[in-house]
Every structure is written in structure tokens, then in C-alpha cells.
Write a protein that holds these residues in place. Sequence first.
Motif, PDB file in Angstrom:
ATOM      1  N   THR A  55       0.800  -1.494  -0.281  1.00  0.00           N
ATOM      2  CA  THR A  55       0.183  -0.286   0.107  1.00  0.00           C
ATOM      3  C   THR A  55       1.182   1.433   0.227  1.00  0.00           C
ATOM      4  O   THR A  55       0.742   2.009  -0.613  1.00  0.00           O
ATOM      5  CB  THR A  55      -1.040   0.137   1.031  1.00  0.00           C
ATOM      6  OG1 THR A  55      -0.167  -0.074   2.293  1.00  0.00           O
ATOM      7  CG2 THR A  55      -1.750  -0.965   1.470  1.00  0.00           C
ATOM      8  N   SER A  56       1.611   0.941   1.286  1.00  0.00           N
ATOM      9  CA  SER A  56       2.875   2.249   0.716  1.00  0.00           C
ATOM     10  C   SER A  56       3.883   2.615  -0.743  1.00  0.00           C
ATOM     11  O   SER A  56       3.063   4.464  -0.663  1.00  0.00           O
ATOM     12  CB  SER A  56       4.205   1.780   1.783  1.00  0.00           C
ATOM     13  OG  SER A  56       4.760   2.818   1.636  1.00  0.00           O
TER      14      SER A  56
ATOM     15  N   TYR B 100       2.239   2.324  -3.357  1.00  0.00           N
ATOM     16  CA  TYR B 100       1.118   2.860  -4.759  1.00  0.00           C
ATOM     17  C   TYR B 100       1.161   4.487  -4.013  1.00  0.00           C
ATOM     18  O   TYR B 100       1.172   5.185  -4.690  1.00  0.00           O
ATOM     19  CB  TYR B 100       0.179   2.146  -4.232  1.00  0.00           C
ATOM     20  CG  TYR B 100      -1.298   2.411  -4.839  1.00  0.00           C
ATOM     21  CD1 TYR B 100      -1.264   2.590  -6.570  1.00  0.00           C
ATOM     22  CD2 TYR B 100      -2.238   3.218  -3.921  1.00  0.00           C
ATOM     23  CE1 TYR B 100      -2.660   3.037  -7.003  1.00  0.00           C
ATOM     24  CE2 TYR B 100      -3.101   3.720  -4.884  1.00  0.00           C
ATOM     25  CZ  TYR B 100      -3.121   3.422  -6.563  1.00  0.00           C
ATOM     26  OH  TYR B 100      -4.578   4.600  -6.546  1.00  0.00           O
ATOM     27  N   LEU B 101       0.726   4.328  -2.000  1.00  0.00           N
ATOM     28  CA  LEU B 101      -0.091   5.373  -1.869  1.00  0.00           C
ATOM     29  C   LEU B 101       1.963   6.579  -2.102  1.00  0.00           C
ATOM     30  O   LEU B 101       1.171   8.131  -2.769  1.00  0.00           O
ATOM     31  CB  LEU B 101       0.037   5.764  -0.645  1.00  0.00           C
ATOM     32  CG  LEU B 101      -0.983   4.934  -0.546  1.00  0.00           C
ATOM     33  CD1 LEU B 101      -1.544   5.102   1.220  1.00  0.00           C
ATOM     34  CD2 LEU B 101      -2.352   5.685  -0.962  1.00  0.00           C
ATOM     35  N   THR B 102       2.522   5.826  -2.069  1.00  0.00           N
ATOM     36  CA  THR B 102       4.078   7.012  -2.160  1.00  0.00           C
ATOM     37  C   THR B 102       3.476   7.634  -3.903  1.00  0.00           C
ATOM     38  O   THR B 102       4.191   8.412  -4.226  1.00  0.00           O
ATOM     39  CB  THR B 102       5.674   6.354  -1.821  1.00  0.00           C
ATOM     40  OG1 THR B 102       4.967   5.944  -0.389  1.00  0.00           O
ATOM     41  CG2 THR B 102       6.405   7.135  -2.240  1.00  0.00           C
TER      42      THR B 102
ATOM     43  N   GLN C 288       1.312   7.809  -5.390  1.00  0.00           N
ATOM     44  CA  GLN C 288       0.041   8.687  -5.576  1.00  0.00           C
ATOM     45  C   GLN C 288       0.817   9.670  -5.537  1.00  0.00           C
ATOM     46  O   GLN C 288       0.175  11.442  -6.407  1.00  0.00           O
ATOM     47  CB  GLN C 288      -1.560   8.512  -5.121  1.00  0.00           C
ATOM     48  CG  GLN C 288      -1.559   7.595  -5.615  1.00  0.00           C
ATOM     49  CD  GLN C 288      -1.759   7.028  -6.953  1.00  0.00           C
ATOM     50  OE1 GLN C 288      -2.183   8.063  -7.513  1.00  0.00           O
ATOM     51  NE2 GLN C 288      -1.280   5.598  -7.641  1.00  0.00           N
ATOM     52  N   PHE C 289       1.322  10.506  -4.091  1.00  0.00           N
ATOM     53  CA  PHE C 289       1.618  11.836  -3.888  1.00  0.00           C
ATOM     54  C   PHE C 289       2.502  13.059  -4.504  1.00  0.00           C
ATOM     55  O   PHE C 289       2.938  13.450  -4.352  1.00  0.00           O
ATOM     56  CB  PHE C 289       2.470  11.351  -2.118  1.00  0.00           C
ATOM     57  CG  PHE C 289       2.368  12.299  -0.863  1.00  0.00           C
ATOM     58  CD1 PHE C 289       1.254  13.301  -0.936  1.00  0.00           C
ATOM     59  CD2 PHE C 289       3.470  13.198  -0.947  1.00  0.00           C
ATOM     60  CE1 PHE C 289       1.748  15.152   0.151  1.00  0.00           C
ATOM     61  CE2 PHE C 289       4.280  13.893  -0.569  1.00  0.00           C
ATOM     62  CZ  PHE C 289       2.868  15.036   0.104  1.00  0.00           C
TER      63      PHE C 289
ATOM     64  N   LEU D 102      -2.700  12.213   1.931  1.00  0.00           N
ATOM     65  CA  LEU D 102      -1.771  11.940   1.888  1.00  0.00           C
ATOM     66  C   LEU D 102      -0.777  12.089   1.999  1.00  0.00           C
ATOM     67  O   LEU D 102      -0.141  11.189   3.112  1.00  0.00           O
ATOM     68  CB  LEU D 102      -1.660  12.031  -0.162  1.00  0.00           C
ATOM     69  CG  LEU D 102      -1.733  10.798  -0.479  1.00  0.00           C
ATOM     70  CD1 LEU D 102      -1.800  11.128  -1.997  1.00  0.00           C
ATOM     71  CD2 LEU D 102      -1.540   9.238  -0.276  1.00  0.00           C
TER      72      LEU D 102
ATOM     73  N   LEU E 119       1.092   9.076   5.203  1.00  0.00           N
ATOM     74  CA  LEU E 119       1.698   8.805   4.814  1.00  0.00           C
ATOM     75  C   LEU E 119       3.056   8.600   6.291  1.00  0.00           C
ATOM     76  O   LEU E 119       3.553   7.675   6.323  1.00  0.00           O
ATOM     77  CB  LEU E 119       2.744   9.136   3.741  1.00  0.00           C
ATOM     78  CG  LEU E 119       2.448   8.957   2.300  1.00  0.00           C
ATOM     79  CD1 LEU E 119       2.734   9.645   0.846  1.00  0.00           C
ATOM     80  CD2 LEU E 119       2.747   7.009   1.725  1.00  0.00           C
TER      81      LEU E 119
END
Lengths: 485, 108
Positions: A468-469, A471-473, A475-476, B68, B72
Amino acid sequence: MTLVTNLGAASGLPLATLLSSITVSENQPLTAMSNQQSAYNAKLSAYGTIQNALSTLQAAAAQLGNPALFQNVTATAGTASVLSATATTAAGIGNYAINVSQLAQAQSLATAGLASTTAAVGSGTVTLQFGSISGGTLDPASGKYSGATFTADSTRAAASITIDSSNNTMAGIRDAINKNKALGVTASIVNDGSNTPNRLVLTSTQTGATSTMKISVSGDAALSNLLSNDPAGTQNLQQTVEGKNAQMTVNGIAVTSASNTVKEAVQGVTMTLTGTGASSLSLQSNTATVQAAISNFVTTYNSLQTLTKQYTAFNTAAQTQAPLTGDATLRNIQTRIRDTMNTPQPASGSGASLTMLAQIGVTFQADGTMAIDSTKLTGALTTNLSGVQNLFSSTSGTTGFGSTMSTLLTGFTASNGPLKSATDGLNSSLKTLATQMTSTQSLISTTIARYTKQFTDLDTLIAGMNQTSSYLTQQFAALNDTSSK
Amino acid sequence: MTPQHELMECYEKIAPLTGRMLESARAGDWDGLVQLGLQFRSWVERLKGIELAEPLEPLQLVRKHSLLSRILADDAKIRDILTPELAQLSSLLGNMHRQQHLNHAYGQ
């Protein structure tokens, strides 16, 4: 299960503290139980060895507690060519003058000579009766009696053999006689070198005047002429050796014996006569066996001491204990043995009374072992054997060091004794301990299973978070690119 | 609901989830953390499946950036707590296994 082991180290965290305390609180008792188990097993083994040593000592004590030990007698003949002798414990101590004037001998008869040993003689029944001859005279040349009387020995029944076509030769008769042990004679054929050389010789298997043969034959005249022999009547055989009793005197008293083995002429003594003449017979106490028994007791006692010392030692340098250090059961056994050995025995008998072991040169040393002053012991055995016997034994079995020690030691090793109850206690503790260890072990297993599941769950969580991390990174990062444009 | 709304809805759900996960991690509530972690994963999977026909509104972009950033940051903090805990757990479990083997070998 695969454990992740390369995640790096940290400390002071709550989970770590929890697990630490589990390790300490649960594994330490288990280790302690395991140590306790080893100690119990070492004790059990030590008790077993002590029990064996006590049994050995009991046997040595029992030997000394038996009055018969002190009555061992050695018989010695002064003239070996006249007699030899053995004595039992029933024999008394003393010296005897023996004079043997005549040895016992077995009667021997010889038939007239026959030309052949294999030619038929005749058939019939030959009956043999033993008895004694009295009166009349014996012609030494012909070996025949005249005017004598034969008296059958009523204690020995007559015995017969049948001579027929199967065995009617001299050799056949010889074999038939030898085959029938009940006859009480042995037969052999002697060749005298004459024209009719073969003579059948019959010899009584027993010596003595009452073992004289009367032989009756019913059957052919030829067989009767060869074998029938009545000392009071017709004698067809020649007596070559007369049946005689042994004649002797014991301290001047006349003794007659049918055999050269003379029993109980002196109580407890068996004499074997081997020649005529005078001899002394000396009966002395066998102090050597007593000395050996005392020595054996002391050696066995010292072995027990060595074992006890080994099992109760405390190594002050290493601070380590032996399996039975401070053990009350063993200490109690030791004390009671020592007390028994130091309890004076009742005085009795006519000689100087002996009540303590030290009086015969058996003493306790500073280190707890026993020692023998052999000069003193030999002296006591030689001059006061009855006193020594009294010191160790009694007919009642209640006094004397040998008897009392034997009783005491038997009690220690008995099935209801202190060693048995001590080992029973240990076995019971071991059983309880094994149960405790099993439950502790399963408790630890449960705890480990619980924390293993937790670890696996967290491990799975981390793996998921990694995905997940990432993927989210992305996106960020994309967001920042967009906003920067 | 438009894909843009759906996307923003996902981020709005995820941000408080990671916040609760961090609280659970700090409190040592591992079972709770694992449960929240499963929800977190399923929301991210859903996020991955959304196709945007139109770009997000500028306000939505600002909100997404803010959410986000929080997500994070929480993720990193949770990881910081979990990683050494796992290492400890692993090492202690290893010790217990060894101890148990020893007890089996010498004890009974």
C-alpha cells in the motif's frame, strides 16, 4: 514457520519486556525442576549403592554371629602312614593316642582252576549270603574252615543270579556277578599258570568280619562243585583273603570297625586308617577361619565408610555437594551402626571376659575406619577363643557384635526399613515433579504458540503495508508533479 | 457519485484509519492493529480500481495532498514502531524455542 531475524535490534519495548518476563518466570522453574530431578536421581542411585554395601556388611556380621564359626576344628594325625582324619564342628578340642593293630579287609575267595574261561560249566541259581564265621579253625594253606559256624548277617538279604545257556561259562559267570551290584561282590579271573589256570576270584565289596560269603547253588553238579561254599560245611573255594575288622585303640580303649573309615570313635571325627602302628591325633581350634571372618568384617565396614564419605562430602572449594550431603537417613544409619559397635557385650564364660572389640585388637581409627592389631587378635584367638566367640555370637542370637550388627543391618535393608522409605519418598517426589514439568512445559508451549501467531500476523501486516505504501507514495509524487506544473 | 467523489471518499476513509492504526500500535494493541490493517488494505485496493475520466478539482487536489501527507506520515510512524517490535518478538521466540529444546533434552 519462518522467523524474520534480520530486522535489527531494539530494546525497552513493552512486548520485549512481556516476553522477557515469560521466559524468566516460566523457563526458570522448569530448569530448577530439571535440576531437582537430577538431584533426586543421584540420591536414588547413591541409596542403592549404600543398600548393597549394607547387605554385604550384614553377611559379614552374620558369619561372625554364627557360633559354629568358632567351633571349626582341624584334625591332624601324627603319623600319616597310620591314619588321616577330618573333623566337623561337633568335634571337641583335644589330643588322642591311636594305635591301629589291624586294618579292615574284604574277604576274597578263589575257585578251583578251569582249563577254559569260555567252555560251558553248568546251569543253575547261585545265591550269595553274607555273614560271619565263628569257632572252628582255618587252615591257612587250603584257606578252608573246619568245625566253624556261619551266622548270616540278618541286615543283608541274600541275592541270586541265574546261570543258563546265555552265561554258563567262567567268563559269563564273572560278567553276571559284576552286572548284579546287589550281590555285593566283584568277580575277576586270575590265571595261576597251572594246567587248569583260570580261577574265578570273588571279593566282597565291603570290608569286615561280617562280610564273609556263603554261596549256595541249586542246579548242575558242575556249577555247584565250582561255586558252592559253606564255611560250616563243604567249601569248594579257597579263601585267599580273610574278611577282617579294623582293630585299634583310642586312648587305650579298644575300638572295632568293619571299615577302615572309622566314624565317631572320637566325636565329630572321621579317621581313615591306612596302616598299622601308633599315631597321635590332635584336634585344634581353627582360628584362621575366625581371623579371616573378622578381617572380612573390618574390610567390609571400611568399604561402607569410604562410600558414605564419598556420598556425603562437601567440596568447599567448588561449593558442590555430594548426593547425600546432610542426608538424615544415612546419618542415622551411621550413628546406629557406630553405637552398636561401641555397646559393650555381656561378659560370660570362665576365661577373661571380653566385652569390647578393642580388647581383641579391633579399633576405630580417627578417620572412622576400623583397623586390626593382628598380634593382639591372634593372641586373643589362641588364648581365649571362647571369649572371642562370646564377643561376636551367642546361641540365642541376641548378643555378640556379629549377631546384633546382623540384626541391625537387616532392619536397615528390610522392605519396611529406612532406606526403603527414603527411596519411596524420592520416587514419589520424582513422580510429582514429572507431572509439574509436563504442565509447565505445555504452558510454555501455549505461550509460544500465542506469540508466534502474533508475530505472523504482524509480519503479514508489514508485508501488506509495504505494498500500500509504495502505491500511495506514487500517488503523492504524482500529485506534487501536477501541482508543480 | 462521480469517480472524483469516490476517489476523495477513499482518501477521507483511509486517513482516519491510519491514524487509528498508529494509536493501536502505540498502545501495543496488536490484534486491533491487524484488524485495522486489513481494512486499510481493502480501501487502498478499491482506490487502485478507480478510473478518473476528469481530473480533480483544485480544492480536491489540495485536500488529497493534505490527506496523503497524513497517511504517509502515519504509515512511517507505524512502521517505526512495528519493525523493532517484530525483531524483538522474533529473537525472544527463538530463545524460547531453544530453551524448550534444552528442557526436552535434559529435563524429561
